[in-house]
Design an enzyme around this catalytic site. Structure first.
Site, short mmCIF file in Angstrom:
data_model
loop_
_atom_site.label_atom_id
_atom_site.label_comp_id
_atom_site.label_asym_id
_atom_site.label_seq_id
_atom_site.Cartn_x
_atom_site.Cartn_y
_atom_site.Cartn_z
N SER A 156 0.83 -1.20 0.00
CA SER A 156 0.00 0.00 0.00
C SER A 156 0.87 1.25 0.00
O SER A 156 1.66 1.47 -0.93
CB SER A 156 -0.95 -0.04 1.19
OG SER A 156 -2.03 0.87 1.02
N LYS A 208 -21.02 17.79 8.01
CA LYS A 208 -19.98 18.20 8.94
C LYS A 208 -19.61 17.09 9.92
O LYS A 208 -18.46 17.00 10.36
CB LYS A 208 -20.44 19.45 9.71
CG LYS A 208 -19.38 20.02 10.65
CD LYS A 208 -18.12 20.39 9.89
CE LYS A 208 -17.06 20.95 10.81
NZ LYS A 208 -15.79 21.23 10.14
#
Length: 394
Positions: free
Chosen positions: A213, A265
């Site tokens: 990764s 949010k």
């Protein structure tokens, strides 16, 4: 018959009237040693009671002679031993001095060891060298002490930067053992790799057990990648993890009221799951990072984007399979990587190796095997591990 014949004692009395006669005359019947306590006893026949001054004066005279001789002997003793006092305290400061010198030596040696372990110093030397930098643990951006199972982009980029600034360093080896981490941190490290290459310094990767990764992210743009046949690498892709604890909160009676300026949010908060709109948005963020990853692999490995995407579905590859796919260049250990780096750097003969961040005293004291250090590490990286927005990982 003369007076001298009649009264020989007069002669003796006259001769004894001076100190010099008593001290130096060979006929006074004694030497210069300290007289015994009985020398001037009342029964001493050498002094006549009829002598001028009588026995009392002669006794005083004898006492004067004795004191004078004692002073002379004392002065001789002082000249032989200028310090009449005991010698036992003369060198009492020596043990303290030795302890102080030992402490100074230990401190200096420790500073040298720490400096070499951390690579402290502006110039690492003048000979041609290969710099080795270790990247071990989860990769993320931040400032955390090394040796706690994390590799920060700040520390790694700083090591690359210092190595590239050293005129003696002709090549760099990145020794990687990592499962990946933050794409942003990987990008910061990649930028420093490219800056070193722009100075004509080749960068070689040595893969250990795992280089997947984000760890492969920083490997792709290097000049040469060496792995082991059993190394786990690849895992080209990006993942964003969210945790939903709303069911658990309902069972325990926990309720939340959230005041927010926008609908997204509190996206990723554990008190609720994602809405469909948020899921779609999360997918788009992941794909943006994925495209950046693919671009680095494509450019670094001289592969088309289509070729990269064909194998970039997140799966792990062994070193053997990675070499077949063109993700790595060869097999070997760290010393093979050092030799390859020396070759690419134009170093002839055995290269001098400079380990920039090898195991240090701080790692020994705060090693990852310590329970205390593990707790310290978790607290230091809590902002990354416990992000309220989930973790975006590569």
């Amino acid at each position: 018959m003369s007076d001298k014949t009649i009264n020989p004692e007069d002669t003796n009395s006259k001769d004894l009237s001076g100190d010099n006669n008593l001290q130096s005359s060979p006929h006074n019947g004694r030497d210069d040693s300290v007289p015994d306590s009985g020398t001037y006893g009342t029964s001493d026949n050498s002094f006549d009671s009829s002598a001028p001054g009588g026995p009392e004066k002669m006794a005083d005279h004898g006492t004067h002679v004795e004191v004078s001789e004692n002073k002379e002997i004392k002065n001789k003793s002082l000249s032989m031993n200028p310090n009449p006092y005991p010698q036992k305290n003369k060198h009492r400061w020596m043990p303290y001095l030795l302890v102080l010198l030992a402490l100074i030596t230990i401190i200096l040696v420790s500073l040298v060891l720490i400096s070499s372990n951390f690579g402290v110093g502006g110039n690492l030397g003048s000979s041609e060298k290969v710099a080795v930098i270790y990247i071990q643990g989860t990769i993320f951006s931040g400032n955390v002490a090394e040796g706690l199972g994390y590799a920060t982009s700040e520390a790694i980029a700083g090591d690359i930067r210092r190595a590239a600034a050293d005129d003696g360093v002709k090549a760099i080896v990145l020794r990687i053992d990592s499962s990946g981490g933050s794409p942003a941190a990987a990008q910061e490290i990649v930028e420093e790799i490219k800056k070193a290459q722009a100075k004509g310094i080749p960068v070689v990767v040595s893969m250990g057990d795992l280089a997947a990764s984000a760890a492969y992210y920083i490997s792709a743009p290097t000049d040469y990648i060496i792995a082991n046949p059993s190394t786990n690498t690849g895992s080209i892709g990006v993942i964003w993890v969210f945790q939903n604890n709303s069911l658990s909160n309902e069972e325990t009676g926990v309720d939340y009221y959230v005041a927010k300026s926008g609908e997204m949010k509190d996206m990723g908060s554990t008190w609720r799951g994602l809405t469909d709109q948020e899921k779609e948005y999360a997918d788009s963020v992941v794909m943006d990072s994925y495209e950046n990853f693919v671009t680095e692999v494509s450019e670094g490995r001289n592969m088309s984007r289509g070729e990269v995407k064909a194998l970039a579905d997140g799966r792990i590859y062994t070193g053997t399979r990675a070499k077949e796919l063109g993700l790595v260049d060869g097999f070997g250990n760290i010393y093979d990587a050092i030799d390859k780096a020396a070759e690419l750097g134009g170093i002839s003969g055995e290269p001098k190796v400079e380990y920039m961040n090898k195991a240090s005293l701080s790692r020994l004291l705060l090693g990852s095997d310590s329970k205390v250090s593990n707790e310290t590490a978790k607290q230091s990286v809590s902002y990354f591990e416990e992000s309220p927005y989930g973790k975006l990982l590569a």
